[in-house]
Motif scaffolding. Structure first.
Motif, mmCIF file in Angstrom:
data_model
loop_
_atom_site.group_PDB
_atom_site.id
_atom_site.type_symbol
_atom_site.label_atom_id
_atom_site.label_comp_id
_atom_site.label_asym_id
_atom_site.label_seq_id
_atom_site.Cartn_x
_atom_site.Cartn_y
_atom_site.Cartn_z
ATOM 1 N N PRO A 10 0.827 -1.214 0.000
ATOM 2 C CA PRO A 10 0.000 0.000 0.000
ATOM 3 C C PRO A 10 0.855 1.255 0.000
ATOM 4 O O PRO A 10 1.808 1.390 0.776
ATOM 5 N N GLY A 11 0.533 2.170 -0.915
ATOM 6 C CA GLY A 11 1.254 3.431 -0.994
ATOM 7 C C GLY A 11 2.477 3.406 -1.892
ATOM 8 O O GLY A 11 3.179 4.406 -2.009
ATOM 9 N N TYR A 12 2.752 2.244 -2.540
ATOM 10 C CA TYR A 12 3.931 2.127 -3.408
ATOM 11 C C TYR A 12 3.512 1.623 -4.777
ATOM 12 O O TYR A 12 2.528 0.890 -4.927
ATOM 13 N N ASP A 13 4.311 2.001 -5.801
ATOM 14 C CA ASP A 13 4.040 1.513 -7.147
ATOM 15 C C ASP A 13 4.325 0.017 -7.204
ATOM 16 O O ASP A 13 5.339 -0.455 -6.658
ATOM 17 N N PRO A 14 3.452 -0.768 -7.867
ATOM 18 C CA PRO A 14 3.700 -2.208 -7.969
ATOM 19 C C PRO A 14 4.909 -2.503 -8.876
ATOM 20 O O PRO A 14 5.240 -1.739 -9.788
ATOM 21 N N VAL A 15 5.566 -3.621 -8.605
ATOM 22 C CA VAL A 15 6.716 -4.074 -9.398
ATOM 23 C C VAL A 15 6.358 -5.414 -10.014
ATOM 24 O O VAL A 15 5.885 -6.308 -9.320
ATOM 25 N N LEU A 31 16.613 -8.484 -4.612
ATOM 26 C CA LEU A 31 16.112 -7.445 -3.730
ATOM 27 C C LEU A 31 15.338 -6.418 -4.577
ATOM 28 O O LEU A 31 15.872 -5.893 -5.548
ATOM 29 N N PHE A 32 14.107 -6.178 -4.198
ATOM 30 C CA PHE A 32 13.268 -5.262 -4.957
ATOM 31 C C PHE A 32 13.150 -3.941 -4.205
ATOM 32 O O PHE A 32 12.831 -3.922 -3.016
ATOM 33 N N HIS A 33 13.378 -2.842 -4.876
ATOM 34 C CA HIS A 33 13.254 -1.512 -4.295
ATOM 35 C C HIS A 33 11.920 -0.923 -4.745
ATOM 36 O O HIS A 33 11.698 -0.708 -5.931
ATOM 37 N N LEU A 34 11.031 -0.690 -3.777
ATOM 38 C CA LEU A 34 9.706 -0.152 -4.087
ATOM 39 C C LEU A 34 9.751 1.367 -4.089
ATOM 40 O O LEU A 34 10.412 1.992 -3.245
ATOM 41 N N THR A 35 9.046 1.950 -5.012
ATOM 42 C CA THR A 35 8.989 3.406 -5.159
ATOM 43 C C THR A 35 7.632 3.906 -4.679
ATOM 44 O O THR A 35 6.589 3.367 -5.075
ATOM 45 N N ARG A 36 7.634 4.897 -3.845
ATOM 46 C CA ARG A 36 6.401 5.430 -3.293
ATOM 47 C C ARG A 36 5.514 5.998 -4.402
ATOM 48 O O ARG A 36 5.974 6.742 -5.267
ATOM 49 N N SER A 37 4.222 5.625 -4.378
ATOM 50 C CA SER A 37 3.266 6.158 -5.348
ATOM 51 C C SER A 37 3.050 7.638 -5.085
ATOM 52 O O SER A 37 3.033 8.091 -3.933
ATOM 53 N N LYS A 38 2.832 8.395 -6.164
ATOM 54 C CA LYS A 38 2.661 9.830 -6.015
ATOM 55 C C LYS A 38 1.489 10.337 -6.836
ATOM 56 O O LYS A 38 1.054 9.710 -7.804
ATOM 57 N N GLY A 39 0.991 11.473 -6.402
ATOM 58 C CA GLY A 39 -0.079 12.161 -7.099
ATOM 59 C C GLY A 39 0.105 13.649 -6.898
ATOM 60 O O GLY A 39 1.186 14.117 -6.527
ATOM 61 N N GLY A 40 -0.966 14.409 -7.114
ATOM 62 C CA GLY A 40 -0.840 15.842 -6.987
ATOM 63 C C GLY A 40 -2.140 16.477 -6.563
ATOM 64 O O GLY A 40 -3.172 15.825 -6.411
ATOM 65 N N GLY A 97 -4.514 10.258 -4.667
ATOM 66 C CA GLY A 97 -4.450 8.942 -5.297
ATOM 67 C C GLY A 97 -3.281 8.851 -6.270
ATOM 68 O O GLY A 97 -2.769 9.866 -6.760
ATOM 69 N N ARG A 98 -2.876 7.637 -6.582
ATOM 70 C CA ARG A 98 -1.731 7.426 -7.469
ATOM 71 C C ARG A 98 -2.047 7.931 -8.874
ATOM 72 O O ARG A 98 -3.047 7.544 -9.478
ATOM 73 N N GLY A 99 -1.174 8.799 -9.392
ATOM 74 C CA GLY A 99 -1.319 9.310 -10.748
ATOM 75 C C GLY A 99 -2.460 10.273 -10.934
ATOM 76 O O GLY A 99 -2.798 10.614 -12.066
ATOM 77 N N GLU A 100 -3.103 10.746 -9.838
ATOM 78 C CA GLU A 100 -4.237 11.643 -9.930
ATOM 79 C C GLU A 100 -3.864 13.024 -9.391
ATOM 80 O O GLU A 100 -2.978 13.154 -8.540
#
Length: 499
Positions: A10-15, A31-40, A97-100
């Motif tokens: 939750p809160g991160y972009d899926p890989v 090892l997977f590095h998750l990137t925090r989901s972002k919006g505006g 929301g992600r991408g919103e």
């Protein structure tokens, strides 16, 4: 083989990736590095130039600025947003929301609000601040507000309004009386309120102040009934209630019948808290001319009746049903009968036995006794074959060593502690007949193997003391160790009185 893998949090972009297990050697997991989901968010105000403050729910992100403002690098999640212009501050919540890109705008404009009341003179409170008496005209910001009105002698009234710009925003409160119309079946019930007798049903009560009301209906021979409601201004509240005869048992409540037998609810039935007493059975014999076969030892009226076979017990239940229906104690759908094997198990604390018949359930749950799991039997557990039985030369299968209950034969019902449901003597005193036969439902023949539960004053064997033990006896047999207890059932639940 090769597998597709999707890693989500939750809160991160899926890989999305893949893992290949076709190689023979062990696979070293990456090892997977998750990137925090972002919006505006785009923040605006009318007029522009308001200062704002944006804070994430966890306090990790904060932004400040002046409207209009567009922020595009916000981690997803919930935020609190406040905007201020001079001394006027507005707060709100939003979720990124992600991408919103969320849109949020604040209007720092006023609009007129007219507040009136009937009668006039009500105290008006807006958002917790007193603003004067009605009729009242105030300027309020174009947003939701809580407007309350107080008039002495009436309940406070409140309305939530959304003030709109370029509109008249009227608010009206009515402090007028209503009325109440009350009736009952049967009619003639006395209506009581705050300890005062207001009259008898059907009754109309004029000039009742708005708000919650409650009246009590009382009629001789019937259970008192409370009838609540809410009176609205200039409207009539109608209240009606069917009264129940006072002797009729209320659903799910403890109850005492016409013979003084007490019952407690278990599921859809009520079960007698003690075994059928000598005095109960004597009333049956006196009314029907049947002869009671007395015990060969002394009993008093509160001892459990003995030497009653299955057919005697069924006849008692049928007689008691007919007696109380004629006396208007029982409604037509309720009746007395013996407990089923499953109902008896529920009463003793075995609600989850497996098996479709008493035979299939017999003895399956071990080391559970009416008093619990303790062994040897603890003091005061019930009326069993103690040392006094040996002294009376009535021991049929031995006695329980080092145990004394104070009774050589039967004891008055309720002499020992009840179980958690308030039921007495589910262990000891007398064996109790169940409704069905050992192999299931009642057979048509007169000779059939019946089921008795719970042990008696002559029981000493550990196996027979277990709650799951079934004593299998010909239904025609009578003995000084056999008795029964009754249940009160409802026909819609059981289908038939003879089931």
């Amino acid at each position: 083989r090769k597998y597709a893998v999707r890693i989500m949090s939750p809160g991160y972009d899926p890989v999305e990736t893949s893992v290949d297990f076709r190689r023979e050697k062990a696979l070293q997991p990456p090892l997977f590095h998750l990137t925090r989901s972002k919006g505006g968010v785009e923040i605006g105000s009318e007029p522009s130039g308001a200062t704002f403050s944006l804070r994430s729910a966890d306090g990790s992100v904060s932004r400040d600025g002046v409207t209009p403002k567009k922020i595009l690098d916000l981690p997803t999640g919930k935020y609190s947003l406040s905007a201020k212009r001079g001394n006027w501050e507005v707060r709100d919540e939003l979720e990124i929301g992600r991408g919103e890109v969320a849109q949020k705008s604040f209007a720092f404009v006023n609009a007129p609000v007219t507040v009136t009341s009937e009668p006039a003179g009500a105290q008006i409170i807006v958002d917790g601040t007193a603003r004067g008496q009605t009729p009242l005209r105030v300027e309020l910001s174009a947003e939701p507000h809580e407007v309350a009105a107080h008039f002495d002698g009436w309940p406070d009234e409140a309305q939530r309004i959304k003030v709109e710009r370029d509109h008249e925003n009227p608010v009206h409160f009515v402090f007028a009386n209503g009325s109440v119309k009350i009736t009952s079946a049967p009619v003639g019930a006395t209506v009581i309120a705050n300890g005062r007798d207001l009259g008898q049903t059907p009754l109309v009560i004029e000039e009742v102040k708005p708000g919650p009301v409650s009246y009590e209906l009382r009629l001789a021979g019937y259970n008192p009934k409370s009838v609540p409601g809410r009176v609205e201004p200039q409207q009539q509240l109608f209240l009606a209630e069917h009264l129940e005869k006072s002797a009729t048992p209320d659903p799910g409540q403890p109850w005492t019948n016409s013979l003084g037998m007490k019952f407690v609810a278990i599921g859809e039935i009520r079960i007698s808290i003690w075994e059928t007493r000598v005095q109960d059975y004597d009333a049956f014999c006196s009314a029907t001319g049947r002869r009671r076969d007395p015990a060969d030892f002394q009993q008093i009226p509160t001892h459990p009746v003995v030497r009653a076979n299955w057919f005697d017990a069924m006849a008692f239940c049928q007689w008691l049903t007919e007696k109380e229906r004629q006396e208007n104690v029982l409604p037509d759908r309720q009746f007395y009968r013996l407990p089923t094997d499953v109902e008896w198990s529920a009463a003793v604390g075995l609600p989850k036995e497996g098996g479709a018949t008493p035979e299939a359930r017999d003895g399956k749950i071990r080391n559970e006794f009416p008093w619990g799991k303790q062994w040897p039997i603890p003091p005061g557990a019930g009326n069993y074959a103690d040392k006094s039985v040996r002294s009376s030369e009535r021991a049929r299968g031995g006695v329980i060593e080092n145990y004394s209950d104070g009774f050589a034969q039967t004891a008055p019902v309720g002499s020992f502690k009840p179980n958690a449901l308030g039921i007495y003597d589910l262990g000891g005193n007398v064996w109790e007949w169940c409704a069905e036969g050992y192999k299931g439902k009642s057979a048509s023949g007169t000779r059939d193997w019946g089921v008795l539960r719970g042990g008696s004053w002559a029981t000493s064997k550990r196996m027979e003391l277990q709650s799951s033990y079934r004593n299998v006896i010909d239904r025609n047999d009578r003995d000084v160790i056999y008795g029964f207890r009754c249940v009160l059932a409802t026909q819609s639940d059981e289908g038939s009185e003879n089931r």
